[in-house]
Motif scaffolding. Sequence first.
Motif, PDB file in Angstrom:
ATOM      1  N   ASP A 147      -7.065  25.170   0.312  1.00 30.38           N
ATOM      2  CA  ASP A 147      -8.226  25.259   1.196  1.00 30.38           C
ATOM      3  C   ASP A 147      -7.913  24.883   2.640  1.00 30.38           C
ATOM      4  O   ASP A 147      -8.815  24.832   3.474  1.00 30.38           O
ATOM      5  N   VAL A 148      -6.651  24.626   2.952  1.00 27.22           N
ATOM      6  CA  VAL A 148      -6.269  24.361   4.343  1.00 27.22           C
ATOM      7  C   VAL A 148      -6.457  25.634   5.165  1.00 27.22           C
ATOM      8  O   VAL A 148      -6.068  26.732   4.745  1.00 27.22           O
ATOM      9  N   LEU A 149      -7.053  25.506   6.328  1.00 28.32           N
ATOM     10  CA  LEU A 149      -7.304  26.645   7.205  1.00 28.32           C
ATOM     11  C   LEU A 149      -6.111  26.830   8.138  1.00 28.32           C
ATOM     12  O   LEU A 149      -5.754  25.928   8.897  1.00 28.32           O
ATOM     13  N   VAL A 150      -5.491  28.010   8.072  1.00 30.03           N
ATOM     14  CA  VAL A 150      -4.317  28.330   8.880  1.00 30.03           C
ATOM     15  C   VAL A 150      -4.757  28.959  10.195  1.00 30.03           C
ATOM     16  O   VAL A 150      -5.541  29.919  10.208  1.00 30.03           O
ATOM     17  N   LEU A 151      -4.259  28.417  11.303  1.00 29.24           N
ATOM     18  CA  LEU A 151      -4.553  28.906  12.649  1.00 29.24           C
ATOM     19  C   LEU A 151      -3.245  29.442  13.239  1.00 29.24           C
ATOM     20  O   LEU A 151      -2.446  28.698  13.788  1.00 29.24           O
ATOM     21  N   PRO A 152      -3.013  30.750  13.132  1.00 28.08           N
ATOM     22  CA  PRO A 152      -1.721  31.314  13.521  1.00 28.08           C
ATOM     23  C   PRO A 152      -1.570  31.493  15.032  1.00 28.08           C
ATOM     24  O   PRO A 152      -2.543  31.430  15.792  1.00 28.08           O
ATOM     25  N   GLY A 153      -0.340  31.772  15.426  1.00 30.21           N
ATOM     26  CA  GLY A 153      -0.044  32.025  16.828  1.00 30.21           C
ATOM     27  C   GLY A 153      -0.500  33.381  17.310  1.00 30.21           C
ATOM     28  O   GLY A 153      -0.606  33.620  18.517  1.00 30.21           O
ATOM     29  N   HIS A 154      -0.785  34.285  16.388  1.00 29.99           N
ATOM     30  CA  HIS A 154      -1.312  35.616  16.703  1.00 29.99           C
ATOM     31  C   HIS A 154      -2.264  36.014  15.581  1.00 29.99           C
ATOM     32  O   HIS A 154      -2.044  35.689  14.420  1.00 29.99           O
ATOM     33  N   GLY A 155      -3.335  36.724  15.918  1.00 27.90           N
ATOM     34  CA  GLY A 155      -4.243  37.235  14.910  1.00 27.90           C
ATOM     35  C   GLY A 155      -5.259  36.204  14.454  1.00 27.90           C
ATOM     36  O   GLY A 155      -5.401  35.130  15.035  1.00 27.90           O
ATOM     37  N   GLY A 156      -5.971  36.572  13.384  1.00 23.76           N
ATOM     38  CA  GLY A 156      -7.076  35.765  12.903  1.00 23.76           C
ATOM     39  C   GLY A 156      -6.658  34.657  11.962  1.00 23.76           C
ATOM     40  O   GLY A 156      -5.474  34.493  11.637  1.00 23.76           O
ATOM     41  N   THR A 157      -7.656  33.900  11.519  1.00 23.38           N
ATOM     42  CA  THR A 157      -7.426  32.744  10.658  1.00 23.38           C
ATOM     43  C   THR A 157      -7.691  33.100   9.198  1.00 23.38           C
ATOM     44  O   THR A 157      -8.343  34.103   8.882  1.00 23.38           O
ATOM     45  N   ALA A 158      -7.201  32.235   8.314  1.00 21.92           N
ATOM     46  CA  ALA A 158      -7.452  32.379   6.883  1.00 21.92           C
ATOM     47  C   ALA A 158      -7.020  31.092   6.208  1.00 21.92           C
ATOM     48  O   ALA A 158      -6.195  30.342   6.732  1.00 21.92           O
ATOM     49  N   THR A 159      -7.589  30.820   5.029  1.00 17.42           N
ATOM     50  CA  THR A 159      -7.112  29.692   4.253  1.00 17.42           C
ATOM     51  C   THR A 159      -5.812  30.075   3.548  1.00 17.42           C
ATOM     52  O   THR A 159      -5.481  31.264   3.417  1.00 17.42           O
ATOM     53  N   ILE A 160      -5.114  29.071   3.065  1.00 15.72           N
ATOM     54  CA  ILE A 160      -3.893  29.326   2.299  1.00 15.72           C
ATOM     55  C   ILE A 160      -4.199  30.193   1.084  1.00 15.72           C
ATOM     56  O   ILE A 160      -3.470  31.159   0.784  1.00 15.72           O
ATOM     57  N   ASP A 161      -5.285  29.909   0.387  1.00 19.12           N
ATOM     58  CA  ASP A 161      -5.661  30.721  -0.782  1.00 19.12           C
ATOM     59  C   ASP A 161      -5.931  32.172  -0.388  1.00 19.12           C
ATOM     60  O   ASP A 161      -5.532  33.106  -1.099  1.00 19.12           O
ATOM     61  N   GLU A 162      -6.610  32.380   0.735  1.00 19.05           N
ATOM     62  CA  GLU A 162      -6.893  33.746   1.192  1.00 19.05           C
ATOM     63  C   GLU A 162      -5.608  34.472   1.571  1.00 19.05           C
ATOM     64  O   GLU A 162      -5.474  35.685   1.330  1.00 19.05           O
ATOM     65  N   ILE A 163      -4.656  33.760   2.139  1.00 18.08           N
ATOM     66  CA  ILE A 163      -3.367  34.372   2.482  1.00 18.08           C
ATOM     67  C   ILE A 163      -2.628  34.780   1.218  1.00 18.08           C
ATOM     68  O   ILE A 163      -2.089  35.894   1.114  1.00 18.08           O
TER      69      ILE A 163
END
Length: 228
Positions: A195-211
């Motif tokens: 459930d950690v929310l990933v904030l990438p250097g490019h593009g949109g966000t997603a949780t680890i599970d969503e990735i």
Amino acid sequence: MKTEAVELLLNGALRRITNTDLHSNTYLLADAQQSGSCVVVDPGLDHERVAETIADSGWTPTAILCTHGHFDHVGGTAVLQQRYGIPVYLRSADLKLAKLSNFMMAAFKLKARIALPEFTLLPDDGAVVEVIGRRFTFHALPGHTPGSAGIAVDGLLFSGDSLYARRTALSKLPGEDHDQLRASLRQLFGWIAGDVLVLPGHGGTATIDEIHAGNEALRAFMSAAMPA
């Protein structure tokens, strides 16, 4: 998603700026006590837009955190450091790469040139920066660059160019090692919560599970065999 991450999004403590050149993401994260301070993560080349967002937020930056040393992630550091007199944190393994910024910008046919700040260099894995009432842990993610880090704080992971939400972070830039990146991500996925929310250097966000569930390009990359 973790409660901490939800609260950060709902109370407006987190802001994202997409820079014009190369569309890199810069993030502002406000302090835990709502006293008006913030950190800036990966200030890119569009330092005027970053400065406008800071002014609009009403926050005062107290530190700059860099996930890695590529010019589109450190391009605004010197301007902000000069304006606010604040430290700029970078893992030491990427200092050499940061010093190549103007050379790489010329190779990308960009007309702009940048100055570099006085970096506060961080050691290998596990370095911790405590600012704005929050604890930022720099987890080593070598592969995209030798000194790439995933910066973890309060249910968030600023992942730089090591991990994207919907594609892979692959290029042919100097210093990139795909096998090493694959190993770094396998290690990351071994301990990080879904459930950690990933904030990438490019593009949109997603949780680890969503990735894990939706990033097919990353799944294919991760399934490739490691060298013997």
